[in-house]
Design an enzyme around this catalytic site. Structure first.
Site, PDB file in Angstrom:
ATOM      1  N   CYS A 346     109.474  -7.119 123.305  1.00 19.80           N
ATOM      2  CA  CYS A 346     110.217  -5.872 123.467  1.00 19.80           C
ATOM      3  C   CYS A 346     109.304  -4.683 123.733  1.00 19.80           C
ATOM      4  CB  CYS A 346     111.081  -5.609 122.240  1.00 19.80           C
ATOM      5  SG  CYS A 346     112.436  -6.786 122.064  1.00 19.80           S
ATOM      6  N   GLU A 348     107.095  -2.916 121.988  1.00 20.44           N
ATOM      7  CA  GLU A 348     106.818  -1.812 121.064  1.00 20.44           C
ATOM      8  C   GLU A 348     105.498  -1.990 120.331  1.00 20.44           C
ATOM      9  OE1 GLU A 348     109.104  -4.635 118.287  1.00 20.44           O
ATOM     10  OE2 GLU A 348     109.174  -4.032 120.396  1.00 20.44           O
TER      11      GLU A 348
END
Length: 640
Positions: A346, A348
């Protein structure tokens, strides 16, 4: 406050999401065993934080942590909710609790088997397949032949019925393709007679076995790719396909949804066209990964990159490795991260080669004061910190994790939080940094190279029903789709309560009979900020602000946009991307072309009609739920 006074503030999807994903079987019941209720899970997590991780919480700290978890002010990662307090953590240590993992494809065997190992343990895996790395692989042996399954005793390799056995079969296949000059084997025979049959229960992680056929399929497809490159080196597109096939095998193995991110070159045409579903003849396994390109200056992007933004195939993400290595929060160069080579699925968490990372979450709209936010963050930090010191069966991974001690204490519900609540972020971060320095010194550990993050939070945010991560609400009224293994007992519960259930559709239009999609009506409070009222530029500005005040890793936020906004987006990125954004991804708010998308906007009338046909699921005492879906669904981050 006494524990009995607390009422967990579930959203309309919160309880079923908890039961589906995190509630474990109560082992002391031998017949028709019920699963945990949330208070049981919280007690298990808090007790294991001391007994298994050695956090050393005082009685008062235990009480505060328990209350924060029960009232959904904060939470440990979903992996921790599921695993802490189990024998799996005792047996597997570090790898059993890691959310994120990353590797560089610069060797012929290790990156692929490492990725499969971590995927089968439940971590999302990112991998860098830039040309400069993949070209280091030796040519495929010109005499290589795909291994043959022969279910007889007299074979070269009998696959053990274990994660290690499946990984070993992949390793032997790759060694035959690349290292025959060392092993003396250009192919081999193998047997799957020991692999348990389809539908047999999997202890530990939960779920049921897929049987050997999916593994055999995967080895066969990987073998075909290798045979086509006989006498030649692999291309990045070949490395992508091998990783995607591994992901498909892991999904079939029913341990969890395989989540991947492939990070390639911005000028690699084959990579840029890898997910152009509109062109046809694209292997369905390429749905297993989010794809992003390494880019420091958007002026360097090929026009094929922008075709995905026009609705042709899928829009690729952007990874700014130079900025990721240089700063923590924007403007803070005192926390460099020079070994970063990529990101988790994702995007992050920036990661070095073979590094993993763990997460935690603060539900910002539910926090009542700056002092409470700091207290929640400190307690969650300690659980994460101690988990990072567990041993790992992968020596290289243990070394880099113990060196960097990287974690991501995240915040979610940002668009639902008040201005006062958002104002605490910049004040709490330096206090958490100071706490880490002192706590690490006290324990004799390294300070954490990174501490904070903003992740998509698609699953955990469903528990209290707050907006996910840094995203505005997709719509006031919507359908939220959840994927579940077709043979999972929860499927019948959903049908009984009136929720629509259908088989997952592949990109080629065929049905995937191993997975079903369940549709739930969902709504946000009246004054919630909606994506329709927030421009793409405003979302980008929110990401930039969070990168400045909170996240020293990155901010994972899929920017909703409309086609008419593209010229403005391109102008913005030309001005700010290089110095303000570490990672970015985008998705057309509508017309994205995804079948059975996780989120679909509906009208109030449609919502009311769906609600009238369903009965809320508020108890499932005898269902054996496993970590079936977790944080990332169908190879994509939940919000995408």
């Amino acid at each position: 406050m006494e524990k009995s006074d607390l009422q967990t503030p579930w959203s309309s999807l919160g309880y079923i999401t908890y039961k589906r994903t995190y509630a474990r079987r109560l082992e002391e019941h031998k017949q028709d065993p019920p699963t945990e209720e949330f208070s049981d899970t919280v007690d298990r997590v808090v007790q294991a934080s001391n007994k298994q991780l050695g956090c050393g919480f005082t009685e008062d700290e235990e009480t505060r942590l328990r209350n924060y978890l029960l009232s959904l002010k904060g939470t440990v990662a979903g992996r921790f909710l599921w695993q802490l307090g189990t024998g799996t953590v005792d047996r597997l240590g570090l790898a059993s609790l890691q959310n994120c993992a990353f590797t560089v494809v610069d060797k012929p065997v290790e990156p692929f088997v490492w990725a499969m190992d971590l995927l089968m343990l439940g971590s999302g895996v990112g991998y860098n397949i830039q040309k400069e790395h993949v070209q280091k692989l030796p040519p495929v042996n010109s005499a290589f032949k795909t291994p043959t399954r022969v279910n007889e005793p007299d074979v070269d390799f009998i696959v053990p019925d274990s994660r290690e056995g499946w990984v070993a079969l992949l390793g032997k296949t790759l060694k035959a393709a690349f290292l025959a000059h060392k092993t003396g084997r250009q192919t081999f025979t193998y047997s799957t007679q020991l692999v348990r049959s389809k539908g047999a229960p999997i202890k530990g992680f939960g779920g049921t076995a897929s049987g050997p056929e999916d593994l055999v399929w995967g080895i066969g497809e990987i073998g075909k790719i290798l045979e086509k490159r006989a006498g030649k080196t692999l291309r990045p597109i070949d490395a992508l396909d091998i990783m995607n096939i591994i992901g498909a095998v892991v999904v079939a193995g029913n341990v969890r949804r395989s989540a991947q991110i492939a990070i390639g070159d911005a000028d690699d045409i084959e990579f840029l066209l890898a997910k152009r579903w509109d062109l046809g003849n694209i292997p369905s396994w390429r749905a297993m990964s989010n794809n992003s390109v390494v880019c420091h200056d958007v002026s360097d992007l090929h026009e094929y990159f922008w075709d995905g933004y026009e609705g042709k195939g899928e829009p690729y993400g952007l990874i700014n490795l130079k900025l990721s290595r240089k700063v923590g929060r924007l403007g803070e160069t005192q926390y460099p991260d020079p070994a970063v080579m990529g990101y988790n699925p994702c995007a992050e968490q920036s990661l070095a080669d073979k590094e993993t990372c763990c997460l935690a979450e603060v539900f910002l709209p539910n926090i009542s004061s700056k002092e409470e936010m700091l207290d929640v963050s400190k307690l969650l930090y300690r659980v994460a910190k101690h988990s990072l010191m567990l041993p790992c069966h992968l020596e290289e991974t243990e070394a880099i994790v113990h060196k960097n001690m990287r974690m991501g204490v995240g915040v979610t519900g940002i668009f639902q939080a008040t201005e006062e609540q958002r104002g605490w972020l910049d004040e709490v971060y330096p206090l958490l940094r100071e706490y880490d320095v002192n706590y690490s010194k006290e324990k004799g550990w390294n300070p954490s190279i990174k501490l904070t993050t903003v992740k998509p939070s698609g699953t955990l945010s469903l528990l209290p029903g707050v907006t996910p991560g840094a995203h505005p609400a997709y719509a006031r009224y919507l359908i939220r789709r959840i994927r579940i293994s077709a043979n999972h007992p929860l499927v019948q519960v959903c049908k009984t309560h009136g929720y629509p259930v259908e088989y997952q559709q592949n990109f080629d239009g065929t049905d995937d009979y191993s997975t079903v999609v369940v549709s739930f009506p969902f709504s946000y409070p009246e004054n919630t900020v909606l994506a329709s009222s927030v421009s793409a530029i405003e979302q980008l500005e929110m990401v930039k602000w969070l990168q400045k005040v909170w996240s020293d890793n990155s901010v994972s936020c899929t920017i909703y946009y409309r086609k008419e906004e593209l010229p403005e987006i391109r102008a913005y990125l030309k001005k700010f991307y290089k110095t303000c954004h570490k990672s970015l991804s985008f998705l057309l708010h509508n017309e994205h072309g995804f079948k059975q998308a996780p989120l679909e906007e509906i009208t109030k009338e449609q919502y009311d009609e769906l609600v009238a046909k369903t009965v809320p699921i508020t108890s499932m005492s005898s269902i054996d739920i496993g970590l079936d879906t977790a944080e990332c669904e169908s190879g994509a981050c939940p919000i995408r």
